[in-house]
Scaffold this motif. Sequence first.
Motif, PDB file in Angstrom:
ATOM      1  N   HIS A 143       0.805  -1.209   0.000  1.00  0.00           N
ATOM      2  CA  HIS A 143       0.000   0.000   0.000  1.00  0.00           C
ATOM      3  C   HIS A 143       0.842   1.264   0.000  1.00  0.00           C
ATOM      4  O   HIS A 143       0.323   2.364   0.111  1.00  0.00           O
ATOM      5  CB  HIS A 143      -1.015   0.002   1.151  1.00  0.00           C
ATOM      6  CG  HIS A 143      -0.410   0.004   2.500  1.00  0.00           C
ATOM      7  ND1 HIS A 143      -0.576   1.021   3.393  1.00  0.00           N
ATOM      8  CD2 HIS A 143       0.378  -0.907   3.108  1.00  0.00           C
ATOM      9  CE1 HIS A 143       0.095   0.726   4.499  1.00  0.00           C
ATOM     10  NE2 HIS A 143       0.669  -0.439   4.350  1.00  0.00           N
ATOM     11  N   SER A 144       2.149   1.113  -0.105  1.00  0.00           N
ATOM     12  CA  SER A 144       2.953   2.297  -0.392  1.00  0.00           C
ATOM     13  C   SER A 144       2.591   2.813  -1.785  1.00  0.00           C
ATOM     14  O   SER A 144       2.642   3.995  -2.052  1.00  0.00           O
ATOM     15  CB  SER A 144       4.436   1.957  -0.312  1.00  0.00           C
ATOM     16  OG  SER A 144       4.695   0.795  -1.083  1.00  0.00           O
ATOM     17  N   ASN A 147      -3.592   2.660  -2.593  1.00  0.00           N
ATOM     18  CA  ASN A 147      -4.152   3.305  -1.419  1.00  0.00           C
ATOM     19  C   ASN A 147      -5.660   3.459  -1.602  1.00  0.00           C
ATOM     20  O   ASN A 147      -6.116   4.336  -2.295  1.00  0.00           O
ATOM     21  CB  ASN A 147      -3.485   4.670  -1.258  1.00  0.00           C
ATOM     22  CG  ASN A 147      -3.922   5.361   0.009  1.00  0.00           C
ATOM     23  OD1 ASN A 147      -4.775   4.854   0.731  1.00  0.00           O
ATOM     24  ND2 ASN A 147      -3.350   6.522   0.264  1.00  0.00           N
ATOM     25  N   SER A 149      -7.778   4.001   0.801  1.00  0.00           N
ATOM     26  CA  SER A 149      -8.201   4.401   2.149  1.00  0.00           C
ATOM     27  C   SER A 149      -9.507   5.183   2.140  1.00  0.00           C
ATOM     28  O   SER A 149     -10.097   5.420   3.179  1.00  0.00           O
ATOM     29  CB  SER A 149      -7.121   5.236   2.820  1.00  0.00           C
ATOM     30  OG  SER A 149      -6.852   6.366   2.017  1.00  0.00           O
TER      31      SER A 149
HETATM   32  C1  LIG Z   1      -3.452   7.470   1.219  1.00  0.00           C
HETATM   33  O1  LIG Z   1      -4.427   8.479   1.013  1.00  0.00           O
HETATM   34  C2  LIG Z   1      -4.566   9.376   2.089  1.00  0.00           C
HETATM   35  C3  LIG Z   1      -5.682  10.339   1.767  1.00  0.00           C
HETATM   36  O2  LIG Z   1      -6.481   9.878   0.787  1.00  0.00           O
HETATM   37  C4  LIG Z   1      -3.256  10.091   2.313  1.00  0.00           C
HETATM   38  O3  LIG Z   1      -3.392  10.915   3.442  1.00  0.00           O
HETATM   39  C5  LIG Z   1      -2.175   9.066   2.538  1.00  0.00           C
HETATM   40  O4  LIG Z   1      -0.922   9.728   2.632  1.00  0.00           O
HETATM   41  C6  LIG Z   1      -2.097   8.070   1.410  1.00  0.00           C
HETATM   42  N1  LIG Z   1      -1.129   7.040   1.722  1.00  0.00           N
HETATM   43  C7  LIG Z   1      -0.294   6.547   0.835  1.00  0.00           C
HETATM   44  C8  LIG Z   1       0.641   5.478   1.344  1.00  0.00           C
HETATM   45  O5  LIG Z   1      -0.285   6.916  -0.321  1.00  0.00           O
END
Ligand SMILES: *[C@@H]1O[C@H](CO)[C@@H](O)[C@H](O)[C@H]1NC(C)=O
Length: 574
Positions: A143-144, A147, A149
């Motif tokens: 997930h680096s 993503n 999320s």
């Molecule tokens: C994933 O997405 C969130 C917001 O959507 C961000 O804050 C975060 O840095 C991202 N993480 C990576 C590993 O890209």
Amino acid sequence: MRGLHILLLICLFSFYLPSHSLGTNETDMFALLSFKSLISNSPLGTLSSWNDSLHYCLWQGVRCSNRHPNRVTALSLGSLSLSGHISPSLANLTFLKSLNLSDNQLTGNIPAELGHLSRLQNLNLSENNLAGNIPSTLGQIPHSIYNLSSMVSLSLSGNQLDGNLPSKFCDAFQSLQNLILYTNQLNGPIPISITNCSAMLQIDLSKNNFIGTIPDSIGTLRNLLMLGIFSNQIKAIGDDWKFFDSLINCTFLQLLDLGDNQLHGMLPRSIANLSTSLIYLGIYKSPISGNIPAEVGKLTNLATLQVYQTFIEGNIPEEIGNLWNLEGLGLDGNMLSGEIPSTLGNLSKLNFLHLDNNAFTGSIPEELSNMQLLNTLNLSHNKLIGLIPKNLFNLPSLSISLDLSNNYLNGSVPPEIGQLKNVQKVYLSNNKLSGQIPSTIDGCQLLQILHLDGNQLNGSIPFSLSNMRGLQDLDISNNSLSGTIPEFVGQMKLQNLNISFNNFKGELPKDGVFRNSSAVDTRGNSKLCGGVPEMHLPKCVLDKQKKKHNSKIVIVIICCIGGIICLCIEKGIT
Ligand SMILES: *[C@@H]1O[C@H](CO)[C@@H](O)[C@H](O)[C@H]1NC(C)=O
Ligand SMILES: *[C@@H]1O[C@H](CO)[C@@H](O)[C@H](O)[C@H]1NC(C)=O
Ligand SMILES: *[C@@H]1O[C@H](CO)[C@@H](O)[C@H](O)[C@H]1NC(C)=O
Ligand SMILES: *[C@@H]1O[C@H](CO)[C@@H](O)[C@H](O)[C@H]1NC(C)=O
Ligand SMILES: *[C@@H]1O[C@H](CO)[C@@H](O)[C@H](O)[C@H]1NC(C)=O
Ligand SMILES: *[C@@H]1O[C@H](CO)[C@@H](O)[C@H](O)[C@H]1NC(C)=O
Ligand SMILES: *[C@@H]1O[C@H](CO)[C@@H](O)[C@H](O)[C@H]1NC(C)=O
Ligand SMILES: *[C@@H]1O[C@H](CO)[C@@H](O)[C@H](O)[C@H]1NC(C)=O
Ligand SMILES: *[C@@H]1O[C@H](CO)[C@@H](O)[C@H](O)[C@H]1NC(C)=O
Ligand SMILES: *[C@@H]1O[C@H](CO)[C@@H](O)[C@H](O)[C@H]1NC(C)=O
Ligand SMILES: *[C@@H]1O[C@H](CO)[C@@H](O)[C@H](O)[C@H]1NC(C)=O
Ligand SMILES: *[C@@H]1O[C@H](CO)[C@@H](O)[C@H](O)[C@H]1NC(C)=O
């Protein structure tokens, strides 16, 4: 050559700009066209409208952003009979929030590239023919790069997906609220990390091949509304049941379905400490034992309680009558005993009551007639004694079935049975019922199946049966019924007729159901005769006697006419 290219590009831009005052992002347009190119069939014409005559933001099912003009935010192409594959190019729609391709005939895999869609909140690919794994990029690992999320709803139900859920499942899904994966071929354990999706509201993993146990920490999902795990191979022995105690912390839980798994051991008493918000509770088709605790009566919002085909024993607690919102109660196929509590009559919203296949004793409580919304009542295969309460038939709602078969019920079939105007199936087989078939039976105008076999009924087939136009299946075998089989039985719409092992006599009709010897069982009625030859009954002696009788009448008439003529002639002469 290069000039031509540039010219083409200018043409392309100018086409969109003046006519629609919209800009374009080639990346998004090409991603959509690439998606279209892998759809082999769009029978409702949806994708043929995806052409130059309209800006792509106006294509059916496409929605673009207000804040970021010309960037696609939603693709809603559900229930359009699309077939073909899902193009990985969708991953270039980097502003996409919602992708709904549900209820189509899409095949192939879920492209791993979709894991790039960091803004995606709703992915609905349910009800297709997708196969393969849920890509590890959807979590569901590196997930680096990937993503998801933002994902709120992940619906992949009704496909042929297999493989495991990644062990760090929730590390990628911090916002996930709905995980809908039922009806696939997913296997392996339910990852413990699922309890890290702290926003979770609904988990439906039913009808898959999940193994192992339910995580002990499931109760950390404080907001959980729904947990569906039925029809898997989840086990629970001893300490594995800790998950159940932890579920007490899910104080908003409305639906819990753990049925059709390998849950061994005692039904935890904490069942009664589950959320009072609970509307559906299913723990069935599992080798659980123990009793139904009286405290179950605290779950007063329950609409459905399904605890069937288990090894549960003991009495039904009277407190069950406190579940006044109950619409369905399935306690069949257990080892329950004692009397059926009369408090069941307090369940005035009940639609179905299944208490069949237990060891209940005593008589049928009259109070059951208070359940004025009941459409299905099954008390068969118990040890019930006594009379069938008359007012049990004061249930006009009983429209599906009444099954009291395989008990020790005695007395007669109450004439009130005719009040069941809407019932389709009545089974009173294998009891100790005596007396006649009540002539009021034709009040059951919608009856399709009537089984009265295996009792001690006597008398003849009532004429009123001829009014029962919908009757398809009549079993009155193994009684002491007598008389002839009336001709009208051959005029009915019967498809099955069992009159075997009675004392019927006389000629069998030849019409209707009687034409098909495999649809009629006449064994064990030594005085029956006639019928179609395939019935292999002896010929009726009665036939010849009738003929003789007829010829006698003819002779008498001829004699009379002759006599009158003679008399007239004589008078004329004198
Ligand atoms: C994933 O997405 C969130 C917001 O959507 C961000 O804050 C975060 O840095 C991202 N993480 C990576 C590993 O890209
Ligand atoms: C179009 O989308 C691509 C890919 O997301 C992006 O790099 C580019 O800046 C966008 N162009 C415009 C004009 O918005
Ligand atoms: C192009 O799309 C329009 C509607 O957007 C439709 O009326 C037309 O038939 C389509 N053209 C073709 C060649 O399919
Ligand atoms: C997805 O499409 C289906 C079928 O057209 C529809 O029932 C459902 O509401 C849609 N849901 C979402 C969130 O897009
Ligand atoms: C995304 O767009 C770029 C540029 O148009 C293209 O090279 C790439 O193949 C696309 N990615 C996918 C997954 O289709
Ligand atoms: C997903 O699609 C199915 C089938 O069209 C629909 O019933 C369901 O409501 C959708 N789920 C979500 C969360 O949109
Ligand atoms: C839950 O997430 C935390 C950090 O976000 C992590 O340390 C922990 O190992 C996770 N638990 C599980 C069971 O995956
Ligand atoms: C349930 O809540 C109690 C009290 O808040 C707490 O002690 C217990 O650890 C919780 N259990 C789980 C599994 O969350
Ligand atoms: C469960 O409820 C009973 C009362 O019905 C109570 O005595 C008991 O402490 C409760 N247990 C838990 C773990 O909340
Ligand atoms: C529940 O049923 C019992 C027995 O039939 C009856 O005595 C009692 O009054 C009923 N309670 C309520 C609240 O209806
Ligand atoms: C009633 O239950 C018995 C035993 O479980 C079952 O065989 C029968 O089909 C049920 N009756 C009806 C009408 O569904
Ligand atoms: C029915 O059975 C009960 C108990 O088995 C008995 O007391 C009663 O006399 C019987 N009644 C009839 C009409 O056979």
